[in-house]
Motif scaffolding. Structure first.
Motif, PDB file in Angstrom:
ATOM      1  N   GLU A  48       0.798  -1.227   0.000  1.00  0.00           N
ATOM      2  CA  GLU A  48       0.000   0.000   0.000  1.00  0.00           C
ATOM      3  C   GLU A  48       0.832   1.279   0.000  1.00  0.00           C
ATOM      4  OE1 GLU A  48      -2.769  -0.193   3.239  1.00  0.00           O
ATOM      5  OE2 GLU A  48      -3.672  -2.047   2.483  1.00  0.00           O
ATOM      6  N   LEU A  49       2.004   1.237   0.634  1.00  0.00           N
ATOM      7  CA  LEU A  49       2.871   2.418   0.736  1.00  0.00           C
ATOM      8  C   LEU A  49       4.307   2.043   0.375  1.00  0.00           C
ATOM      9  CD1 LEU A  49       1.529   3.601   4.227  1.00  0.00           C
ATOM     10  CD2 LEU A  49       0.996   4.651   2.031  1.00  0.00           C
ATOM     11  N   PRO A  50       4.541   1.599  -0.849  1.00  0.00           N
ATOM     12  CA  PRO A  50       5.883   1.115  -1.207  1.00  0.00           C
ATOM     13  C   PRO A  50       6.957   2.185  -1.013  1.00  0.00           C
ATOM     14  CG  PRO A  50       4.535   1.423  -3.173  1.00  0.00           C
ATOM     15  CD  PRO A  50       3.636   1.612  -1.983  1.00  0.00           C
ATOM     16  N   GLY A  51       8.055   1.769  -0.384  1.00  0.00           N
ATOM     17  CA  GLY A  51       9.199   2.660  -0.190  1.00  0.00           C
ATOM     18  C   GLY A  51       9.030   3.683   0.916  1.00  0.00           C
ATOM     19  N   ARG A  52       7.957   3.609   1.661  1.00  0.00           N
ATOM     20  CA  ARG A  52       7.712   4.630   2.684  1.00  0.00           C
ATOM     21  C   ARG A  52       8.135   4.185   4.081  1.00  0.00           C
ATOM     22  NH1 ARG A  52       4.063   9.123   1.386  1.00  0.00           N
ATOM     23  NH2 ARG A  52       3.948   9.193  -0.868  1.00  0.00           N
ATOM     24  N   LEU A  53       8.431   2.929   4.259  1.00  0.00           N
ATOM     25  CA  LEU A  53       8.998   2.450   5.515  1.00  0.00           C
ATOM     26  C   LEU A  53      10.501   2.503   5.345  1.00  0.00           C
ATOM     27  CD1 LEU A  53       8.637   1.149   8.324  1.00  0.00           C
ATOM     28  CD2 LEU A  53       8.640  -1.070   7.171  1.00  0.00           C
ATOM     29  N   ARG A  54      11.149   3.347   6.143  1.00  0.00           N
ATOM     30  CA  ARG A  54      12.590   3.547   5.941  1.00  0.00           C
ATOM     31  C   ARG A  54      13.276   3.909   7.250  1.00  0.00           C
ATOM     32  NH1 ARG A  54      10.381   8.692   3.618  1.00  0.00           N
ATOM     33  NH2 ARG A  54      10.134   7.665   1.627  1.00  0.00           N
ATOM     34  N   PRO A  55      14.612   3.793   7.263  1.00  0.00           N
ATOM     35  CA  PRO A  55      15.351   4.210   8.469  1.00  0.00           C
ATOM     36  C   PRO A  55      15.424   5.728   8.547  1.00  0.00           C
ATOM     37  CG  PRO A  55      16.870   3.427   6.803  1.00  0.00           C
ATOM     38  CD  PRO A  55      15.487   3.185   6.265  1.00  0.00           C
ATOM     39  N   CYS A  56      15.581   6.220   9.742  1.00  0.00           N
ATOM     40  CA  CYS A  56      15.785   7.654   9.963  1.00  0.00           C
ATOM     41  C   CYS A  56      17.058   8.073   9.238  1.00  0.00           C
ATOM     42  CB  CYS A  56      15.898   7.918  11.462  1.00  0.00           C
ATOM     43  SG  CYS A  56      16.194   9.641  11.888  1.00  0.00           S
ATOM     44  N   ALA A  57      17.070   9.279   8.681  1.00  0.00           N
ATOM     45  CA  ALA A  57      18.225   9.770   7.943  1.00  0.00           C
ATOM     46  C   ALA A  57      19.377  10.181   8.853  1.00  0.00           C
ATOM     47  CB  ALA A  57      17.829  10.953   7.061  1.00  0.00           C
ATOM     48  N   ASN A  58      19.128  10.261  10.152  1.00  0.00           N
ATOM     49  CA  ASN A  58      20.181  10.586  11.112  1.00  0.00           C
ATOM     50  C   ASN A  58      21.050   9.341  11.303  1.00  0.00           C
ATOM     51  OD1 ASN A  58      21.776  11.163  13.306  1.00  0.00           O
ATOM     52  ND2 ASN A  58      20.101  11.792  14.636  1.00  0.00           N
ATOM     53  N   ASP A  59      22.327   9.434  10.929  1.00  0.00           N
ATOM     54  CA  ASP A  59      23.226   8.283  11.024  1.00  0.00           C
ATOM     55  C   ASP A  59      23.421   7.794  12.455  1.00  0.00           C
ATOM     56  OD1 ASP A  59      23.568   8.340   8.292  1.00  0.00           O
ATOM     57  OD2 ASP A  59      25.356   9.602   8.386  1.00  0.00           O
ATOM     58  N   GLU A  60      23.155   8.645  13.424  1.00  0.00           N
ATOM     59  CA  GLU A  60      23.332   8.277  14.830  1.00  0.00           C
ATOM     60  C   GLU A  60      22.047   7.719  15.439  1.00  0.00           C
ATOM     61  OE1 GLU A  60      24.716  11.888  16.569  1.00  0.00           O
ATOM     62  OE2 GLU A  60      26.421  11.995  15.208  1.00  0.00           O
ATOM     63  N   CYS A  61      21.042   7.501  14.619  1.00  0.00           N
ATOM     64  CA  CYS A  61      19.742   7.025  15.085  1.00  0.00           C
ATOM     65  C   CYS A  61      19.470   5.654  14.487  1.00  0.00           C
ATOM     66  CB  CYS A  61      18.644   8.010  14.673  1.00  0.00           C
ATOM     67  SG  CYS A  61      16.989   7.522  15.199  1.00  0.00           S
ATOM     68  N   ARG A  62      18.835   4.789  15.240  1.00  0.00           N
ATOM     69  CA  ARG A  62      18.503   3.449  14.757  1.00  0.00           C
ATOM     70  C   ARG A  62      17.028   3.266  14.473  1.00  0.00           C
ATOM     71  NH1 ARG A  62      21.149  -1.002  18.436  1.00  0.00           N
ATOM     72  NH2 ARG A  62      23.261  -0.815  17.719  1.00  0.00           N
ATOM     73  N   LEU A  63      16.259   4.336  14.594  1.00  0.00           N
ATOM     74  CA  LEU A  63      14.818   4.200  14.456  1.00  0.00           C
ATOM     75  C   LEU A  63      14.365   4.235  13.001  1.00  0.00           C
ATOM     76  CD1 LEU A  63      13.644   6.440  17.431  1.00  0.00           C
ATOM     77  CD2 LEU A  63      14.084   3.972  17.386  1.00  0.00           C
ATOM     78  N   PHE A  64      13.150   3.774  12.791  1.00  0.00           N
ATOM     79  CA  PHE A  64      12.545   3.737  11.468  1.00  0.00           C
ATOM     80  C   PHE A  64      11.315   4.636  11.473  1.00  0.00           C
ATOM     81  CE2 PHE A  64      15.055   0.000  11.777  1.00  0.00           C
ATOM     82  CZ  PHE A  64      15.491  -0.275  10.493  1.00  0.00           C
ATOM     83  N   LEU A  65      10.902   5.048  10.281  1.00  0.00           N
ATOM     84  CA  LEU A  65       9.711   5.864  10.156  1.00  0.00           C
ATOM     85  C   LEU A  65       8.861   5.347   9.013  1.00  0.00           C
ATOM     86  CD1 LEU A  65       9.969   8.554   7.745  1.00  0.00           C
ATOM     87  CD2 LEU A  65      12.149   8.251   8.886  1.00  0.00           C
TER      88      LEU A  65
END
Length: 159
Positions: free
Chosen positions: A111-128
């Motif tokens: 439904e939302l291809p390519g929209r689940l991704r890692p945070c762009a902050n290299d020091e962060c491990r979270l996803f959005l």
């Protein structure tokens, strides 16, 4: 989809130290129950495997086929109700929540291809999960990671 993002984000870095919401049995049991699971040790172990496999798939380090073992023995059965068609998941109790998370990932990719991704902050491990119209979200949190990135760029420009 909430359980999907919550599972992916259950091992954040806090002040440079890894925290694992599923690492401690009591904490993990609470996490699993809050997301509709049973909280057994067997379920927690499978949730950790699921989290790691999904993380690798979302980061592009593994192909989606790596998720196949997590769905072994899982069956979806259609059932007609007064509200329409509903799918019932048949799986061992400890594997239901992990299977639901993998199915939520598949639904998100469809439904939302390519929209689940890692945070762009290299020091962060979270996803959005980017639900914006323009599909340009970069940070898990604008207040934390977004502000840090903007402050860093501003500092570098003014130096």
């Amino acid at each position: 989809m909430d359980a999907l993002l919550d599972l992916l984000n259950s091992r954040p870095l806090v002040n440079g130290e890894e925290q694992d919401a599923l690492g401690d049995p009591a904490e993990g049991k609470r996490w699993a129950r809050e997301h509709g699971g049973e909280g057994s040790l067997e379920e927690l172990a499978l949730l950790r495997r699921t989290r790691d496999a999904l993380r690798d798939v979302v980061l592009g380090e593994s192909s989606p086929e790596a998720l196949s073992p997590l769905l072994e023995g899982v069956h979806r059965t259609p059932e007609f109700t007064s509200d329409g068609l509903r799918w019932t998941l048949s799986t061992p109790p400890h594997a239901r929540l992990p299977a639901e998370v993998v199915l939520a990932w598949a639904e998100t990719e469809e439904e939302l291809p390519g929209r689940l991704r890692p945070c762009a902050n290299d020091e962060c491990r979270l996803f959005l999960l980017d639900r914006s119209r323009a599909n340009r979200a970069r940070w898990c949190s604008m207040a934390v990671c977004g502000n840090r990135a903007k402050a860093r760029r501003h500092y570098e420009r003014t130096r």
